[in-house]
Design a protein around this motif. Structure first.
Motif, short mmCIF file in Angstrom:
data_model
loop_
_atom_site.label_atom_id
_atom_site.label_comp_id
_atom_site.label_asym_id
_atom_site.label_seq_id
_atom_site.Cartn_x
_atom_site.Cartn_y
_atom_site.Cartn_z
N VAL A 154 -26.50 0.82 -10.95
CA VAL A 154 -26.66 0.42 -9.54
C VAL A 154 -27.10 1.63 -8.72
O VAL A 154 -28.05 1.55 -7.93
N TYR B 71 -21.57 -6.55 -7.72
CA TYR B 71 -21.62 -6.60 -9.18
C TYR B 71 -20.19 -6.66 -9.70
O TYR B 71 -19.27 -6.07 -9.13
N CYS C 203 -28.39 -4.59 -12.80
CA CYS C 203 -27.65 -3.71 -11.90
C CYS C 203 -28.61 -2.74 -11.21
O CYS C 203 -28.49 -2.50 -10.00
#
Length: 155
Positions: free
Chosen positions: A26, A97, A141
Protein backbone atom coordinates in the motif's frame (compact mmCIF):
# COMPACT_ATOMS: atom_id res chain seq x y z
CA UNK A 1 8.21 19.49 -5.81
CA UNK A 2 6.55 22.89 -5.83
CA UNK A 3 2.97 23.93 -5.30
CA UNK A 4 0.46 22.56 -2.83
CA UNK A 5 1.12 19.29 -1.06
CA UNK A 6 -1.67 17.02 0.07
CA UNK A 7 -1.33 14.61 2.96
CA UNK A 8 -2.31 10.94 2.82
CA UNK A 9 -2.58 9.25 6.21
CA UNK A 10 -2.18 5.49 6.47
CA UNK A 11 -3.59 4.22 9.78
CA UNK A 12 -2.68 0.58 10.22
CA UNK A 13 -2.51 -2.25 12.70
CA UNK A 14 0.37 -4.32 11.41
CA UNK A 15 0.49 -7.30 13.73
CA UNK A 16 2.11 -9.95 11.53
CA UNK A 17 4.57 -10.42 8.66
CA UNK A 18 1.57 -10.84 6.33
CA UNK A 19 0.13 -7.47 7.33
CA UNK A 20 3.58 -5.91 7.01
CA UNK A 21 3.71 -7.17 3.43
CA UNK A 22 0.29 -5.69 2.64
CA UNK A 23 1.17 -2.39 4.36
CA UNK A 24 4.42 -2.10 2.38
CA UNK A 25 2.56 -2.68 -0.89
CA UNK A 26 0.00 0.00 0.00
CA UNK A 27 2.76 2.45 0.97
CA UNK A 28 4.73 1.74 -2.21
CA UNK A 29 1.65 2.43 -4.30
CA UNK A 30 0.91 5.62 -2.38
CA UNK A 31 4.45 6.88 -2.89
CA UNK A 32 4.76 5.97 -6.56
CA UNK A 33 6.63 8.52 -8.67
CA UNK A 34 3.60 8.64 -10.97
CA UNK A 35 1.69 10.72 -8.39
CA UNK A 36 3.05 14.10 -7.38
CA UNK A 37 2.18 16.50 -4.60
CA UNK A 38 1.25 13.91 -1.97
CA UNK A 39 3.04 13.39 1.33
CA UNK A 40 2.41 9.96 2.86
CA UNK A 41 2.29 9.70 6.65
CA UNK A 42 1.96 6.26 8.26
CA UNK A 43 0.73 5.91 11.84
CA UNK A 44 0.15 2.81 13.89
CA UNK A 45 -3.52 2.67 14.87
CA UNK A 46 -2.65 3.00 18.56
CA UNK A 47 -0.68 6.22 17.87
CA UNK A 48 -2.86 7.97 15.29
CA UNK A 49 -4.81 10.95 16.62
CA UNK A 50 -7.62 13.27 15.62
CA UNK A 51 -4.97 15.86 14.71
CA UNK A 52 -3.51 13.39 12.20
CA UNK A 53 -6.96 13.03 10.64
CA UNK A 54 -7.60 16.80 10.62
CA UNK A 55 -4.33 17.30 8.72
CA UNK A 56 -5.10 14.55 6.18
CA UNK A 57 -6.65 14.97 2.75
CA UNK A 58 -7.27 11.22 2.54
CA UNK A 59 -6.97 8.15 4.77
CA UNK A 60 -6.09 4.52 4.16
CA UNK A 61 -7.05 2.10 6.92
CA UNK A 62 -5.41 -1.30 7.39
CA UNK A 63 -6.47 -4.02 9.82
CA UNK A 64 -6.35 -7.72 10.51
CA UNK A 65 -9.56 -9.57 11.27
CA UNK A 66 -9.79 -10.43 14.97
CA UNK A 67 -12.64 -12.73 15.95
CA UNK A 68 -14.66 -11.59 12.92
CA UNK A 69 -14.12 -7.88 13.60
CA UNK A 70 -11.53 -5.17 12.95
CA UNK A 71 -8.55 -5.16 15.27
CA UNK A 72 -8.93 -3.66 18.73
CA UNK A 73 -6.23 -1.15 17.79
CA UNK A 74 -8.22 0.19 14.82
CA UNK A 75 -11.37 0.24 16.96
CA UNK A 76 -9.43 2.28 19.55
CA UNK A 77 -8.39 4.70 16.79
CA UNK A 78 -12.04 5.19 15.82
CA UNK A 79 -13.08 5.55 19.47
CA UNK A 80 -10.58 8.38 20.00
CA UNK A 81 -11.20 10.29 16.76
CA UNK A 82 -14.92 9.79 16.16
CA UNK A 83 -16.49 12.74 17.96
CA UNK A 84 -13.62 15.22 17.49
CA UNK A 85 -13.65 14.47 13.72
CA UNK A 86 -17.38 14.03 13.24
CA UNK A 87 -18.14 17.44 11.76
CA UNK A 88 -14.77 18.56 10.40
CA UNK A 89 -13.83 15.53 8.30
CA UNK A 90 -17.03 14.83 6.39
CA UNK A 91 -16.42 13.75 2.78
CA UNK A 92 -12.84 12.71 3.60
CA UNK A 93 -11.82 10.12 0.99
CA UNK A 94 -10.77 6.80 2.50
CA UNK A 95 -9.90 3.25 1.54
CA UNK A 96 -9.48 -0.01 3.46
CA UNK A 97 -7.36 -3.13 3.30
CA UNK A 98 -8.10 -6.14 5.50
CA UNK A 99 -6.39 -9.47 6.12
CA UNK A 100 -8.08 -12.52 7.62
CA UNK A 101 -7.37 -16.21 7.80
CA UNK A 102 -10.77 -17.23 6.45
CA UNK A 103 -13.29 -14.36 6.31
CA UNK A 104 -13.12 -10.57 6.27
CA UNK A 105 -16.82 -9.73 6.04
CA UNK A 106 -17.35 -8.64 9.66
CA UNK A 107 -14.28 -6.40 9.74
CA UNK A 108 -15.21 -4.69 6.47
CA UNK A 109 -18.81 -4.20 7.62
CA UNK A 110 -17.66 -2.67 10.94
CA UNK A 111 -15.24 -0.23 9.33
CA UNK A 112 -17.78 0.79 6.69
CA UNK A 113 -20.40 1.37 9.39
CA UNK A 114 -18.09 3.72 11.31
CA UNK A 115 -16.83 5.58 8.24
CA UNK A 116 -20.43 6.03 7.08
CA UNK A 117 -21.22 7.56 10.47
CA UNK A 118 -18.26 9.90 10.08
CA UNK A 119 -19.47 10.87 6.62
CA UNK A 120 -16.23 9.74 4.96
CA UNK A 121 -16.38 8.81 1.28
CA UNK A 122 -15.06 5.47 0.11
CA UNK A 123 -12.67 6.22 -2.75
CA UNK A 124 -11.73 2.61 -3.57
CA UNK A 125 -13.41 -0.74 -2.88
CA UNK A 126 -11.93 -2.58 0.12
CA UNK A 127 -9.02 -4.88 -0.62
CA UNK A 128 -9.63 -8.08 1.29
CA UNK A 129 -7.03 -10.81 1.56
CA UNK A 130 -7.56 -14.22 3.12
CA UNK A 131 -4.71 -16.54 3.90
CA UNK A 132 -1.27 -16.02 2.43
CA UNK A 133 -1.24 -13.03 0.07
CA UNK A 134 -0.45 -13.80 -3.54
CA UNK A 135 0.96 -11.61 -6.26
CA UNK A 136 -2.53 -10.36 -7.21
CA UNK A 137 -3.27 -9.41 -3.58
CA UNK A 138 -0.07 -7.39 -3.30
CA UNK A 139 -0.80 -5.72 -6.64
CA UNK A 140 -4.31 -4.84 -5.41
CA UNK A 141 -2.80 -3.24 -2.29
CA UNK A 142 -0.32 -1.28 -4.44
CA UNK A 143 -3.20 -0.13 -6.64
CA UNK A 144 -5.23 0.93 -3.60
CA UNK A 145 -2.36 3.10 -2.35
CA UNK A 146 -1.72 4.63 -5.78
CA UNK A 147 -5.41 5.29 -6.41
CA UNK A 148 -5.99 7.13 -3.15
CA UNK A 149 -2.81 9.17 -3.61
CA UNK A 150 -3.93 10.09 -7.14
CA UNK A 151 -7.42 10.92 -5.83
CA UNK A 152 -6.08 13.56 -3.46
CA UNK A 153 -3.19 14.77 -5.64
CA UNK A 154 -3.35 18.50 -6.42
CA UNK A 155 -2.27 17.80 -10.03
Amino acid sequence: MSGPVRRLLIVHHTASPTLQELFESVRQGATTDEVEGVEVIARAALRATAVDVFEADGVILGTPVNIGYMSGALKHFFDTIYYPCLEETRRLPYALYVHGNSDTTGAVRAVESITTGLGWQRAHPPVTVTGTPGKDDLAACWELGATIAATISPD
